[in-house]
Design an enzyme around this catalytic site. Structure first.
Site, short mmCIF file in Angstrom:
data_model
loop_
_atom_site.label_atom_id
_atom_site.label_comp_id
_atom_site.label_asym_id
_atom_site.label_seq_id
_atom_site.Cartn_x
_atom_site.Cartn_y
_atom_site.Cartn_z
N GLU A 23 -2.66 -4.70 7.71
CA GLU A 23 -2.65 -4.14 9.00
C GLU A 23 -2.11 -2.87 9.11
O GLU A 23 -1.19 -2.37 8.39
CB GLU A 23 -1.41 -5.11 9.79
CG GLU A 23 -1.07 -4.58 11.20
CD GLU A 23 0.27 -4.74 12.12
OE1 GLU A 23 0.71 -6.03 11.36
OE2 GLU A 23 0.82 -4.04 12.57
N ARG A 62 -0.17 4.47 13.88
CA ARG A 62 0.99 5.37 14.27
C ARG A 62 1.07 6.49 13.35
O ARG A 62 1.83 7.41 13.10
CB ARG A 62 2.19 4.59 13.76
CG ARG A 62 2.60 3.52 14.35
CD ARG A 62 3.98 2.93 14.42
NE ARG A 62 4.57 2.12 13.14
CZ ARG A 62 4.72 0.82 12.88
NH1 ARG A 62 4.35 0.18 13.76
NH2 ARG A 62 5.24 0.48 11.77
N LYS A 104 2.41 -12.44 17.16
CA LYS A 104 3.38 -11.90 16.35
C LYS A 104 4.69 -11.61 16.80
O LYS A 104 4.70 -11.49 18.14
CB LYS A 104 2.76 -10.28 16.10
CG LYS A 104 3.73 -9.38 15.40
CD LYS A 104 2.89 -8.00 15.10
CE LYS A 104 3.97 -7.02 14.68
NZ LYS A 104 3.34 -5.98 13.69
C1 3PG Z 1 5.44 -3.57 12.24
O1 3PG Z 1 4.95 -2.67 13.13
O2 3PG Z 1 5.20 -4.64 12.41
C2 3PG Z 1 6.82 -3.20 11.99
O3 3PG Z 1 7.10 -1.91 11.48
C3 3PG Z 1 7.30 -3.89 10.58
O4 3PG Z 1 8.67 -3.95 10.36
P1 3PG Z 1 9.26 -3.49 9.19
O5 3PG Z 1 9.25 -2.16 8.92
O6 3PG Z 1 10.66 -4.10 9.63
O7 3PG Z 1 8.93 -4.49 8.04
#
Ligand code: 3PG
Length: 210
Positions: free
Chosen positions: A42, A46, A131
């Site tokens: 994924e 960002r 999700k």
């Molecule tokens: C996402 O976009 O799914 C999150 O940033 C993942 O979260 P994490 O940084 O706590 O793994």
């Protein structure tokens, strides 16, 4: 009915969530993850470099399945598809985004939900795999257990706060089909181009839930 992400995952249980700031990192990073047993990626929108990174990985890394994450708008939906992304992921879904998804034939396989109402809204739109974000903040495994009764036909990919210490517990929930997170390739390791450590984490993560 929307296509099911399980058909794409073919048994994979862990989806690394990636922020790629330098497009030059896309190839070695994705190759390292695929080589160490994590082919489903994924890549979040960002960063400025995200679309270029998606294009590079989709066209050059054999075996990688490129998901595009953090999609919030119709414009981003179209950009993700044009860049060669193979499926879409979002942290949540607005009415506008939901309308755009209805019109699109691109597989948006993992829309996000954080409450029962959002889960039901997505379910009404045909999404039974969602999700769960931000999973740990929402109560983690307790949240998953609580919703398993009322929405027994929805399966989740929790992300947000998943770490090696709690990963197995999340994956052992009957309503969890996969987990995602940044712990495998966090920004500091990507910035340091520490492919060895990322590869080590990926290899370890690829053994989870199997
Ligand atoms: C996402 O976009 O799914 C999150 O940033 C993942 O979260 P994490 O940084 O706590 O793994």
């Amino acid at each position: 009915m929307h296509p099911n992400i399980s058909t794409l995952l073919t048994g994979a249980k862990v989806i690394p969530v990636l922020v790629i700031e330098d497009a030059a990192d896309a190839l070695p990073l994705a190759q390292c993850l695929v080589d160490n047993g994590l082919p489903i990626l994924e890549i979040t929108l960002r960063s400025e470099a995200a679309l270029q990174a998606i294009e590079t990985i989709a066209s050059k890394v054999e075996g990688a399945k490129v998901g595009v994450g953090s999609i919030l708008t119709e414009v981003q939906l179209n950009e993700a598809q044009s860049a060669g992304g193979q499926f879409g992921v979002s942290p949540g879904v607005s009415q506008k985004l939901l309308q755009a998804l209805e019109m699109s034939d691109w597989p948006f396989l993992l829309p996000g939900a954080g409450s029962l109402s959002e889960m039901l809204t997505l379910r009404d739109a045909g999404f039974t795999q969602q999700k769960l974000f931000p999973a740990a903040v929402l109560g983690g495994v307790s949240m998953l257990k609580s919703v398993a009764g009322p929405v027994s036909d929805i399966e989740f990919c929790p992300t947000g706060g998943i770490k090696p210490e709690n990963a197995e517990e999340f994956l052992s929930q009957p309503n969890v089909f996969a987990i995602g997170g940044t712990w495998i390739a966090p920004l500091d390791l990507v910035r340091a181009k520490d492919w060895a450590e990322i590869g080590r984490r990926a290899a370890e993560a690829s053994k989870l839930g199997v």
